[in-house]
Design an enzyme around this catalytic site. Structure first.
Site, PDB file in Angstrom:
ATOM      1  N   ASP A  26       0.857  -1.187   0.000  1.00 40.92           N
ATOM      2  CA  ASP A  26       0.000   0.000   0.000  1.00 40.92           C
ATOM      3  C   ASP A  26       0.892   1.235   0.000  1.00 40.92           C
ATOM      4  O   ASP A  26       1.997   1.205   0.555  1.00 40.92           O
ATOM      5  CB  ASP A  26      -0.910   0.022   1.231  1.00 40.92           C
TER       6      ASP A  26
ATOM      7  N   ASN B  87      -5.999  -5.695  -5.366  1.00 41.04           N
ATOM      8  CA  ASN B  87      -7.188  -5.084  -4.796  1.00 41.04           C
ATOM      9  C   ASN B  87      -7.181  -3.558  -4.827  1.00 41.04           C
ATOM     10  O   ASN B  87      -8.239  -2.943  -4.722  1.00 41.04           O
ATOM     11  CB  ASN B  87      -7.326  -5.564  -3.339  1.00 41.04           C
TER      12      ASN B  87
ATOM     13  N   TYR C  11     -14.233   5.480 -13.994  1.00 36.63           N
ATOM     14  CA  TYR C  11     -14.181   4.294 -13.132  1.00 36.63           C
ATOM     15  C   TYR C  11     -14.793   3.100 -13.864  1.00 36.63           C
ATOM     16  O   TYR C  11     -14.234   1.997 -13.866  1.00 36.63           O
ATOM     17  CB  TYR C  11     -14.950   4.584 -11.848  1.00 36.63           C
TER      18      TYR C  11
ATOM     19  N   LYS D 118     -12.904  -0.478 -14.845  1.00 30.21           N
ATOM     20  CA  LYS D 118     -13.369  -1.749 -14.298  1.00 30.21           C
ATOM     21  C   LYS D 118     -13.867  -2.685 -15.398  1.00 30.21           C
ATOM     22  O   LYS D 118     -13.710  -3.906 -15.299  1.00 30.21           O
ATOM     23  CB  LYS D 118     -14.458  -1.512 -13.243  1.00 30.21           C
TER      24      LYS D 118
ATOM     25  N   THR E 137     -16.608   1.598   2.318  1.00 31.98           N
ATOM     26  CA  THR E 137     -15.170   1.822   2.420  1.00 31.98           C
ATOM     27  C   THR E 137     -14.880   3.281   2.073  1.00 31.98           C
ATOM     28  O   THR E 137     -15.784   4.058   1.738  1.00 31.98           O
ATOM     29  CB  THR E 137     -14.397   0.917   1.448  1.00 31.98           C
TER      30      THR E 137
END
Length: 255
Positions: free
Chosen positions: A36, A84, A150, A154, A185
């Site tokens: 990360d 992820n 986005y 995806k 999230t």
């Protein structure tokens, strides 16, 4: 250090779905490399999981090869990869394309998956096979008008997984994806108030679905994850063949 029984690498592992997946993988006995750009967050998650923190910006083409090398150098092998890390653009992305925002979201959502899989495959082959799960989105299956950029990334990830999965299956490497709906999230922080009483997935709901895909997902499958439903592979409709056509060409031999 001698090889452990199972080693995993998780990008975007400092928070949200990634952190929940790290904890589930660690609870199953895996040693986990937490990747990360949030160095402090990655260190905290890795410490709780008994794993290794690897601070890095996944949009850097050199980051994932270095993370894979760290996994092998530290634990002796790599068996499982969860790609992820993700981002939203925060703009509709049709007439108002911000070049910097566009480059950033493509880098995080798409480039990192391509770089990550490319880096992981040799290590997975050395381990005798393995599993890769990519966190896509329902926006990879349907359009999300509020964020076309986005949606574009995806959809690209879903197509990449559907092609890469069968291509690597013969090596004992299973590549699949999860396509969650809206999850509670940081990605929804900017518009959380718009949901009202609409049900949101918890990060651990998605992590539990990732466990299922790791256990029984097939090459190229894209599993939807929605509140109140059991995760399952999405049933893509076949493309109509040309009239009078015989068997399709083997596209792997063309060119």
């Amino acid at each position: 250090m001698p090889a452990t029984s199972s080693v995993a690498l998780v990008t975007g592992g400092a928070a949200g779905i990634g952190a929940a997946a790290v904890h589930r993988l660690a609870a199953s006995g895996a040693r986990v490399v937490v990747v990360d750009r949030d160095a402090a967050g990655a260190a905290a998650v890795a410490q709780r999981a008994g794993g290794l923190a690897f601070p890095a910006d996944v949009t850097d083409p050199a980051a994932l090869p270095a993370a894979v090398a760290a996994a092998e150098d530290t634990y002796g092998r790599l068996d499982t990869v969860l790609l992820n890390a993700g981002a939203t653009s925060g703009v509709p992305g049709v007439e108002d394309v911000d070049v910097a925002a566009y480059r950033r979201i493509v880098g995080v959502n798409l480039d990192h998956v391509v770089f990550g899989l490319s880096a992981a495959v040799p290590a997975l082959r050395r381990a005798g096979g393995g599993r890769v799960v990519v966190t896509a989105s329902l926006a990879g299956l349907v359009g999300m008008p509020g964020d076309a950029l986005y949606t574009a990334t995806k959809h690209a990830v879903v197509g990449y997984v559907r092609a890469a999965g069968p291509a690597l299956a013969g090596d004992g490497i299973t590549v699949a994806a999860v396509c969650p709906g809206f999850a509670d999230t940081a990605l929804v922080d900017g518009f959380r108030d718009r949901f009202g009483d609409f049900p949101l997935l918890a990060a651990d709901d998605v992590a539990a679905a990732i466990e299922q895909v790791l256990a029984r997902g097939g090459p190229g499958e894209c599993w939807y994850v929605q509140p109140g439903r059991d995760p399952a592979p999405y049933g893509f409709r076949g493309v109509p063949s040309p009239l009078g056509a015989g068997a399709p060409p083997d596209l792997g031999t063309l060119g």
